[in-house]
Structure formats: structure tokens, C-alpha cells
Design an enzyme around this catalytic site. Structure first.
Site, PDB file in Angstrom:
ATOM      1  N   LEU A   1     -32.171  66.573 111.079  1.00 16.94           N
ATOM      2  CA  LEU A   1     -32.116  66.622 109.642  1.00 16.94           C
ATOM      3  C   LEU A   1     -32.988  65.886 108.642  1.00 16.94           C
ATOM      4  CD1 LEU A   1     -28.039  66.713 109.333  1.00 16.94           C
ATOM      5  CD2 LEU A   1     -29.563  68.410 109.553  1.00 16.94           C
TER       6      LEU A   1
ATOM      7  N   GLU B   1     -28.396  70.476 104.074  1.00 16.82           N
ATOM      8  CA  GLU B   1     -28.959  69.196 104.657  1.00 16.82           C
ATOM      9  C   GLU B   1     -28.594  67.865 103.795  1.00 16.82           C
ATOM     10  OE1 GLU B   1     -31.175  69.289 106.889  1.00 16.82           O
ATOM     11  OE2 GLU B   1     -32.153  71.198 107.042  1.00 16.82           O
TER      12      GLU B   1
HETATM   13  P1  TGC Z   1     -23.231  57.253 111.625  1.00 18.11           P
HETATM   14  O1  TGC Z   1     -22.056  56.620 112.265  1.00 18.11           O
HETATM   15  O2  TGC Z   1     -23.750  56.481 110.380  1.00 18.11           O
HETATM   16  O3  TGC Z   1     -24.419  57.316 112.704  1.00 18.11           O
HETATM   17  C1  TGC Z   1     -24.159  58.165 114.019  1.00 18.11           C
HETATM   18  C2  TGC Z   1     -25.307  57.884 114.607  1.00 18.11           C
HETATM   19  O4  TGC Z   1     -26.355  58.793 114.224  1.00 18.11           O
HETATM   20  C3  TGC Z   1     -27.382  57.824 113.637  1.00 18.11           C
HETATM   21  N1  TGC Z   1     -28.010  58.126 112.431  1.00 18.11           N
HETATM   22  C4  TGC Z   1     -29.067  58.765 112.013  1.00 18.11           C
HETATM   23  N2  TGC Z   1     -30.172  59.129 112.848  1.00 18.11           N
HETATM   24  C5  TGC Z   1     -31.280  59.510 112.453  1.00 18.11           C
HETATM   25  N3  TGC Z   1     -31.246  59.904 111.047  1.00 18.11           N
HETATM   26  C6  TGC Z   1     -30.448  59.743 110.116  1.00 18.11           C
HETATM   27  N4  TGC Z   1     -30.484  60.159 109.091  1.00 18.11           N
HETATM   28  C7  TGC Z   1     -29.134  59.092 110.757  1.00 18.11           C
HETATM   29  N5  TGC Z   1     -27.703  58.697 110.135  1.00 18.11           N
HETATM   30  C8  TGC Z   1     -27.200  57.998 111.064  1.00 18.11           C
HETATM   31  C9  TGC Z   1     -26.777  56.217 113.635  1.00 18.11           C
HETATM   32  O5  TGC Z   1     -27.703  55.306 113.698  1.00 18.11           O
HETATM   33  C10 TGC Z   1     -25.898  56.607 114.946  1.00 18.11           C
HETATM   34  O6  TGC Z   1     -26.655  56.353 116.154  1.00 18.11           O
HETATM   35  P2  TGC Z   1     -26.025  55.856 117.578  1.00 18.11           P
HETATM   36  O7  TGC Z   1     -27.091  56.105 118.360  1.00 18.11           O
HETATM   37  O8  TGC Z   1     -25.789  54.492 117.144  1.00 18.11           O
HETATM   38  O9  TGC Z   1     -24.942  56.811 117.812  1.00 18.11           O
HETATM   39  O10 TGC Z   1     -22.829  58.555 111.290  1.00 18.11           O
HETATM   40  P3  TGC Z   1     -21.577  59.339 110.447  1.00 18.11           P
HETATM   41  O11 TGC Z   1     -20.895  59.977 111.365  1.00 18.11           O
HETATM   42  O12 TGC Z   1     -21.024  57.989 109.701  1.00 18.11           O
HETATM   43  O13 TGC Z   1     -22.584  60.232 109.354  1.00 18.11           O
HETATM   44  C11 TGC Z   1     -23.149  59.819 108.217  1.00 18.11           C
HETATM   45  C12 TGC Z   1     -23.518  60.958 107.342  1.00 18.11           C
HETATM   46  C13 TGC Z   1     -22.516  61.140 106.837  1.00 18.11           C
HETATM   47  C14 TGC Z   1     -24.772  60.370 106.603  1.00 18.11           C
HETATM   48  C15 TGC Z   1     -24.145  62.262 108.001  1.00 18.11           C
HETATM   49  O14 TGC Z   1     -23.189  62.679 108.863  1.00 18.11           O
HETATM   50  C16 TGC Z   1     -24.732  63.179 107.380  1.00 18.11           C
HETATM   51  O15 TGC Z   1     -25.763  63.226 107.105  1.00 18.11           O
HETATM   52  N6  TGC Z   1     -23.805  64.288 106.959  1.00 18.11           N
HETATM   53  C17 TGC Z   1     -24.289  65.333 106.364  1.00 18.11           C
HETATM   54  C18 TGC Z   1     -24.527  66.482 107.358  1.00 18.11           C
HETATM   55  C19 TGC Z   1     -25.490  67.534 107.019  1.00 18.11           C
HETATM   56  O16 TGC Z   1     -26.579  67.326 106.373  1.00 18.11           O
HETATM   57  N7  TGC Z   1     -25.394  68.483 107.423  1.00 18.11           N
HETATM   58  C20 TGC Z   1     -26.548  69.481 107.591  1.00 18.11           C
HETATM   59  C21 TGC Z   1     -26.497  70.566 108.653  1.00 18.11           C
HETATM   60  S1  TGC Z   1     -27.832  71.678 109.147  1.00 18.11           S
HETATM   61  C22 TGC Z   1     -28.125  72.324 107.612  1.00 18.11           C
HETATM   62  O17 TGC Z   1     -27.835  72.354 106.694  1.00 18.11           O
HETATM   63  C23 TGC Z   1     -29.373  73.373 107.609  1.00 18.11           C
HETATM   64  S2  TGC Z   1     -29.879  74.041 106.347  1.00 18.11           S
HETATM   65  C24 TGC Z   1     -31.410  74.597 106.589  1.00 18.11           C
HETATM   66  C25 TGC Z   1     -32.022  75.444 105.724  1.00 18.11           C
HETATM   67  O18 TGC Z   1     -31.754  76.699 106.001  1.00 18.11           O
HETATM   68  O19 TGC Z   1     -33.153  74.937 105.428  1.00 18.11           O
HETATM   69  P1  FAD Z   2     -18.027  69.922 102.674  1.00 20.49           P
HETATM   70  O1  FAD Z   2     -18.156  69.005 103.509  1.00 20.49           O
HETATM   71  O2  FAD Z   2     -16.542  70.652 102.735  1.00 20.49           O
HETATM   72  O3  FAD Z   2     -17.944  69.341 101.081  1.00 20.49           O
HETATM   73  C1  FAD Z   2     -17.271  69.937  99.832  1.00 20.49           C
HETATM   74  C2  FAD Z   2     -17.728  68.816  98.714  1.00 20.49           C
HETATM   75  O4  FAD Z   2     -17.034  67.490  99.035  1.00 20.49           O
HETATM   76  C3  FAD Z   2     -19.152  68.729  98.452  1.00 20.49           C
HETATM   77  O5  FAD Z   2     -19.430  68.463  97.153  1.00 20.49           O
HETATM   78  C4  FAD Z   2     -19.259  67.463  99.033  1.00 20.49           C
HETATM   79  O6  FAD Z   2     -20.315  66.711  98.833  1.00 20.49           O
HETATM   80  C5  FAD Z   2     -17.963  66.590  98.824  1.00 20.49           C
HETATM   81  N1  FAD Z   2     -17.831  65.385  99.720  1.00 20.49           N
HETATM   82  C6  FAD Z   2     -17.681  65.365 101.124  1.00 20.49           C
HETATM   83  N2  FAD Z   2     -17.415  64.262 101.858  1.00 20.49           N
HETATM   84  C7  FAD Z   2     -17.451  63.392 100.457  1.00 20.49           C
HETATM   85  C8  FAD Z   2     -17.189  62.065 100.414  1.00 20.49           C
HETATM   86  N3  FAD Z   2     -17.251  61.251 101.773  1.00 20.49           N
HETATM   87  N4  FAD Z   2     -17.040  61.661  99.050  1.00 20.49           N
HETATM   88  C9  FAD Z   2     -17.415  62.408  98.081  1.00 20.49           C
HETATM   89  N5  FAD Z   2     -17.313  63.669  98.345  1.00 20.49           N
HETATM   90  C10 FAD Z   2     -17.514  64.268  99.408  1.00 20.49           C
HETATM   91  N6  FAD Z   2     -25.565  74.090 108.518  1.00 20.49           N
HETATM   92  C11 FAD Z   2     -26.293  74.301 110.033  1.00 20.49           C
HETATM   93  O7  FAD Z   2     -25.407  73.390 110.738  1.00 20.49           O
HETATM   94  N7  FAD Z   2     -26.972  74.779 110.097  1.00 20.49           N
HETATM   95  C12 FAD Z   2     -27.714  75.716 109.379  1.00 20.49           C
HETATM   96  O8  FAD Z   2     -28.802  76.322 109.565  1.00 20.49           O
HETATM   97  C13 FAD Z   2     -27.148  75.863 108.109  1.00 20.49           C
HETATM   98  N8  FAD Z   2     -27.758  76.734 107.045  1.00 20.49           N
HETATM   99  C14 FAD Z   2     -26.987  76.794 105.975  1.00 20.49           C
HETATM  100  C15 FAD Z   2     -27.601  77.906 104.916  1.00 20.49           C
HETATM  101  C16 FAD Z   2     -26.748  78.008 103.781  1.00 20.49           C
HETATM  102  C17 FAD Z   2     -27.153  78.952 102.949  1.00 20.49           C
HETATM  103  C18 FAD Z   2     -25.821  77.210 103.473  1.00 20.49           C
HETATM  104  C19 FAD Z   2     -24.860  77.260 102.009  1.00 20.49           C
HETATM  105  C20 FAD Z   2     -25.292  76.175 104.357  1.00 20.49           C
HETATM  106  C21 FAD Z   2     -25.774  76.025 105.449  1.00 20.49           C
HETATM  107  N9  FAD Z   2     -25.496  75.028 106.579  1.00 20.49           N
HETATM  108  C22 FAD Z   2     -25.949  75.024 107.784  1.00 20.49           C
HETATM  109  C23 FAD Z   2     -24.187  74.285 106.212  1.00 20.49           C
HETATM  110  C24 FAD Z   2     -24.519  72.922 105.290  1.00 20.49           C
HETATM  111  O9  FAD Z   2     -25.088  71.986 106.017  1.00 20.49           O
HETATM  112  C25 FAD Z   2     -23.090  72.405 104.811  1.00 20.49           C
HETATM  113  O10 FAD Z   2     -22.606  73.438 104.023  1.00 20.49           O
HETATM  114  C26 FAD Z   2     -23.193  71.089 103.979  1.00 20.49           C
HETATM  115  O11 FAD Z   2     -23.466  70.256 105.169  1.00 20.49           O
HETATM  116  C27 FAD Z   2     -21.823  70.886 103.507  1.00 20.49           C
HETATM  117  O12 FAD Z   2     -20.632  71.056 104.194  1.00 20.49           O
HETATM  118  P2  FAD Z   2     -19.502  71.698 103.751  1.00 20.49           P
HETATM  119  O13 FAD Z   2     -20.013  73.144 102.855  1.00 20.49           O
HETATM  120  O14 FAD Z   2     -18.576  72.045 104.764  1.00 20.49           O
HETATM  121  O15 FAD Z   2     -18.737  70.878 102.633  1.00 20.49           O
END
Ligand code: TGC
Ligand code: FAD
Length: 390
Positions: free
Chosen positions: A245, A369
Site C-alpha cells: 500500500l 488506499e
Molecule cells: P499495525 O499493528 O500497526 O501493524 C501491523 C504490521 O504492519 C506493519 N505496518 C506497516 N508496514 C509497512 N507499511 C505500513 N504503512 C505499515 N503500517 C504498519 C507494522 O510494522 C506491523 O509489522 P510486524 O512485522 O510487526 O507485524 O497495523 P494495524 O492493524 O494497527 O493497522 C494500521 C492501519 C489502520 C494504519 C492499517 O491497517 C491501514 O493502513 N488500514 C487501511 C487499509 C487500506 O488502506 N486498505 C487499502 C486496500 S488496497 C486498495 O485500496 C487498492 S485501491 C487501488 C486502486 O485502484 O488504485
Molecule cells: P470502512 O473501513 O468501513 O470505513 C467507513 C468509514 O469509517 C470511513 O469514513 C472511514 O474513514 C471511517 N473509519 C474507519 N475506521 C475509523 C476509525 N478508527 N476512526 C474514525 N473513522 C474511521 N481494496 C483492495 O483490497 N484492493 C483493491 O484493488 C481495491 N480497489 C478499490 C477500488 C474502488 C473503486 C474502491 C471504492 C475501493 C477499493 N478497495 C480495494 C477498497 C478500499 O481500500 C476500502 O474501501 C477502504 O480501505 C475503506 O474500507 P471500507 O470501504 O470498508 O470503509
């Protein structure tokens, strides 16, 4: 008239190589994306169109471009960012295709895969002949992937996967899905799931009002049996997917500015030609205040992106800094897109102009992301030492 990105004379901050690459991507977008994007957006992007775009992006060396070896171009991070900016000036969906392929799916294999896995997948993916997707998010766990319910259990030498991933870019087009799952020992591991594996399906998600020129899918895994070597051997915690990410978020820091720049260009053009109250819209102070503020934010965002890019090229970029860039630049880009829409009046709501398309796309970019709130909490934790997620 000065172009919005030249108010601060920043062009010299790029090397000739970086400028050439940026210009080549801008030409690609002009030739291949702009003429069709309104139709792709209105009708949804077909599998064939995704494959064709991927192959063309592969020929330009844009897939996994900042990775080395295995057919990847091995550019610096700033060049990767600039490419994302130009692609997203076309459409966030096109940048998504390149981000997911290079920064998520390919990076996962490149960083955490075995030599055999790299040889098997990366050259074809770099060429755009094979498409990858990245399955982390689940229906009930987006911001908090640690809660994932997808399970991988051992059965003899094999692995058996069960679970559902949601919102997966290119899921139903992909030849290989990188699926993150929790194992019996509670570690989180990445698995390479080939399309067509028995028990695996990837239904398309429809009725989207955002990122319509991008395929988004569910991944359904029902007793999917994989051989022992399907697992990525080099990581066994959330550090794996979260590291991927970081790469994709970095691309978005630049990418979102491309969408904003395209909106501002459209609004500037419109304001100089549209007459209201017998004068060009651009001659009114309220319009100029909007344009000035937008150009300012665009320039600030670009300097921020370039700074982060130079840090990344120097191997000094932290994930908190990436969060800062993603939070600011996407938020500002969305504000700019919405403001530009007001300048275009009713015309702004059509696909004749890019502004509402970009604004709608940026709503997804704000969420995927890592949502803005997630990045605020990451920065908040860096500032205070307190974890306010749970
Ligand atoms: P936490 O307990 O803090 O950490 C777990 C392990 O991960 C390591 N770590 C990282 N490593 C690399 N980069 C980072 N940014 C890292 N953040 C944490 C950490 O050191 C630890 O490692 P280890 O070896 O000790 O186990 O993790 P947490 O469960 O408390 O989560 C922290 C949080 C909330 C920030 C994380 O879960 C998060 O970033 N949540 C957001 C999820 C997200 O962004 N999902 C995206 C899905 S993919 C997508 O959206 C694709 S869209 C693509 C497109 O079409 O362009
Ligand atoms: P939720 O996690 O349910 O969040 C809902 C709301 O609650 C948000 O406003 C959030 O900020 C808020 N919230 C959550 N936690 C907290 C907190 N602790 N405190 C305060 N507010 C909070 N994912 C993949 O894995 N791979 C992909 O290729 C991918 N592609 C995507 C493409 C599109 C078009 C979209 C829309 C999403 C995609 N995603 C993908 C998923 C995306 O990463 C998630 O939608 C995103 O991480 C948010 O998760 P959620 O939608 O479940 O929202």
C-alpha cells in the site's frame, strides 16, 4: 497567461529524463485515453479495453516501472509519480490500472515472492500480457484489514482458501489474484490465486457512480485448493500488504494532482470563453479568487509530491510521510475538482467536460488506499504517540 503548474517555476526541479518520460505518458493519454474516456466512463470499461490498455502501458514500460529486473523499467520514484500524474489527468481509473498492477500485485510478488514466482509472473505482468489484482479488503473489513476473515488452512502440502474479498480493482479481469488470508497460526500471508482455480470466482461490482472506467469486483474463494508454492514466502504479517500500500499510495500522491490539474485547465479555458453579464467569466474577481486558490493548492501539492519523491529515491521516505501526502493531495484535488465544477455551471455536470468525472473518481481515491480518516490517525499517532484507531 501562466499555466497553473508553472506559477512557481518548478520545471527545472525535474531532470531531462523525468521530463521526457512525463511527456511520453502525457502523449499516450492524449492519444489513447482522452478520445474514449467519456464512453468508457458512461458504458463502463470492458475486459478487452482493460487488456488493451494494459498491453499499451506495458509497451511504454509503465507497469511495475519503479521495480528492477524481470522486464521492469527500473525508473526512479519521481518518474513513477509523474507517470501516475499524467495517467490520472486522463482518468483515475487508468492510473488505478497501473497502480494496482505495478504497486500492489507486482510489488507483492517482487518484494515477497520466491524466485520461481517472480520468473513465472513478473515479465508477463510488466509487458501487460498478464493482469494482476490485489485482494485485501473484505465486505466487513476495509480500514481494519487485521480483522480479515479469509482463512488459509493447510491440508497436507496444499493450502485451502475460504473467504470473500470486496472492491477489488481488476478482480474479474485478472490472471492472478494476490489474496491476503489469515492462517491457522494466525499469521497473515499472501497467496497467488490463478484465475480459473476451482472454487474461485470474481463477480463484477456494478452500479458504480465513481471510477466507472475501471473494473471493480468481488473475489469469492470457496475451498480453493492451491499448491504449497502458491504462498508468498517472504512475509507473514500485515506488514506484507501494508508495504504494498505504501507504494500505491505514493503514486496517488502525484496522481490525484493530475486529475486536479485537468479540472483546473478545463475551468480556466471555460472561464475565458464563457460570457456572463456581458463579460468573460474569467474577468470577475470571484472567479479569479477561485482560480488563484486552486492554482496555489495545486502548486503546494506538487512541491509536496516532489519532495516525497526525492525522499523515496533517497530511501528515506516513511509510511507516515506517504500518509501525509495522500491525505493532503487527494483532499485538495477533490476540493479543486468540485470548485472547478461550479465554474462550468450546468455544463460541468456533463461528460463533455472532465470535471465531474474527476470529482466522482476522486471520491473513491479519497476512500481507497486508506481513507482520509485512516491517514489522519496515522499522522495523529506519529505526532502524539497515541494509537486512536481502536
Ligand atoms: P499495525 O499493528 O500497526 O501493524 C501491523 C504490521 O504492519 C506493519 N505496518 C506497516 N508496514 C509497512 N507499511 C505500513 N504503512 C505499515 N503500517 C504498519 C507494522 O510494522 C506491523 O509489522 P510486524 O512485522 O510487526 O507485524 O497495523 P494495524 O492493524 O494497527 O493497522 C494500521 C492501519 C489502520 C494504519 C492499517 O491497517 C491501514 O493502513 N488500514 C487501511 C487499509 C487500506 O488502506 N486498505 C487499502 C486496500 S488496497 C486498495 O485500496 C487498492 S485501491 C487501488 C486502486 O485502484 O488504485
Ligand atoms: P470502512 O473501513 O468501513 O470505513 C467507513 C468509514 O469509517 C470511513 O469514513 C472511514 O474513514 C471511517 N473509519 C474507519 N475506521 C475509523 C476509525 N478508527 N476512526 C474514525 N473513522 C474511521 N481494496 C483492495 O483490497 N484492493 C483493491 O484493488 C481495491 N480497489 C478499490 C477500488 C474502488 C473503486 C474502491 C471504492 C475501493 C477499493 N478497495 C480495494 C477498497 C478500499 O481500500 C476500502 O474501501 C477502504 O480501505 C475503506 O474500507 P471500507 O470501504 O470498508 O470503509
Amino acid at each position: 497567461m501562466t499555466s497553473p503548474l508553472e506559477l512557481l517555476s518548478v520545471e527545472h526541479l525535474l531532470s531531462e529524463e523525468e521530463r521526457d518520460l512525463r511527456d511520453a505518458v502525457a502523449h499516450f493519454v492524449d492519444d489513447r485515453v482522452r478520445p474514449s474516456i467519456a464512453d468508457w466512463y458512461e458504458d463502463g470499461l470492458s475486459t478487452e479495453a482493460v487488456r488493451e490498455l494494459a498491453r499499451e502501458a506495458g509497451k511504454l514500460g509503465l507497469l511495475g516501472m519503479h521495480l528492477t529486473g524481470y522486464g521492469c523499467a527500473g525508473t526512479n520514484a519521481v518518474s513513477y509519480g509523474l507517470a501516475c500524474m499524467e495517467l490520472e489527468a486522463g482518468d483515475s481509473g487508468v492510473r488505478s490500472l497501473v497502480s494496482v498492477q505495478g504497486s500492489l500485485a507486482m510489488f507483492a510478488i517482487w518484494k515477497f515472492g520466491s524466485e520461481e514466482q517472480k520468473q513465472r509472473w513478473l515479465p508477463g505482468m510488466a509487458a501487460g500480457e498478464l493482469i494482476g489484482c490485489f485482494g485485501l479488503t473484505e465486505p466487513d473489513f476495509g480500514s481494519n484489514p487485521a480483522g480479515m476473515r479469509t482463512r488459509a488452512r493447510r491440508d497436507g502440502d496444499d493450502w485451502v482458501l475460504d473467504g470473500t474479498k470486496m472492491w477489488i480493482t481488476n478482480g474479474s479481469v485478472a490472471d492472478v489474484a494476490v489474496v491476503w488470508a489469515r492462517c491457522d497460526d494466525e499469521t497473515v500471508r499472501g497467496f497467488l490465486v490463478p484465475a480459473g482455480a476451482p472454487g474461485f470466482s470474481a463477480p463484477k461490482i456494478g452500479k458504480k457512480l465513481s471510477l466507472r472506467a475501471s473494473v471493480t469486483s468481488e473475489l469469492v474463494l470457496e475451498g480453493v485448493r492451491l499448491p504449497a508454492d502458491a504462498v508468498l514466502p517472504e512475509v507473514s504479517s500485515l506488514r506484507g500488504p501494508l508495504s504494498c500500500l505504501n507504494e500505491a499510495r505514493f503514486g496517488i500522491v502525484f496522481g490525484a494532482l493530475g486529475a486536479a490539474r485537468d479540472c483546473l485547465a478545463a475551468a480556466l479555458d471555460y472561464a475565458t470563453t464563457r460570457e456572463v453579464f456581458d463579460k468573460p467569466l474569467a474577468s470577475f474577481q470571484l472567479t479569479q479568487a477561485k482560480l488563484a486558490d486552486m492554482a496555489l493548492e495545486l502548486q503546494k501539492g506538487y512541491l509536496l509530491a516532489l519532495h516525497l519523491g526525492r525522499l523515496k529515491d533517497d530511501d528515506r521516505l516513511s509510511s507516515q510521510q506517504v500518509s501525509l501526502g495522500k491525505l493532503n493531495n487527494v483532499r485538495e484535488a477533490l476540493t479543486i475538482a468540485r470548485e472547478c465544477r461550479t465554474i462550468l455551471g450546468a455544463n460541468g455536470i456533463t461528460l463533455e467536460y472532465p470535471v465531474l468525472r474527476h470529482a466522482n473518481n476522486l471520491e473513491s481515491v479519497l476512500t481507497y488506499e486508506g481513507t482520509s480518516e485512516v491517514h489522519q490517525l496515522v499522522i495523529g499517532q506519529a505526532l502524539t504517540g497515541e494509537n486512536a484507531f481502536g
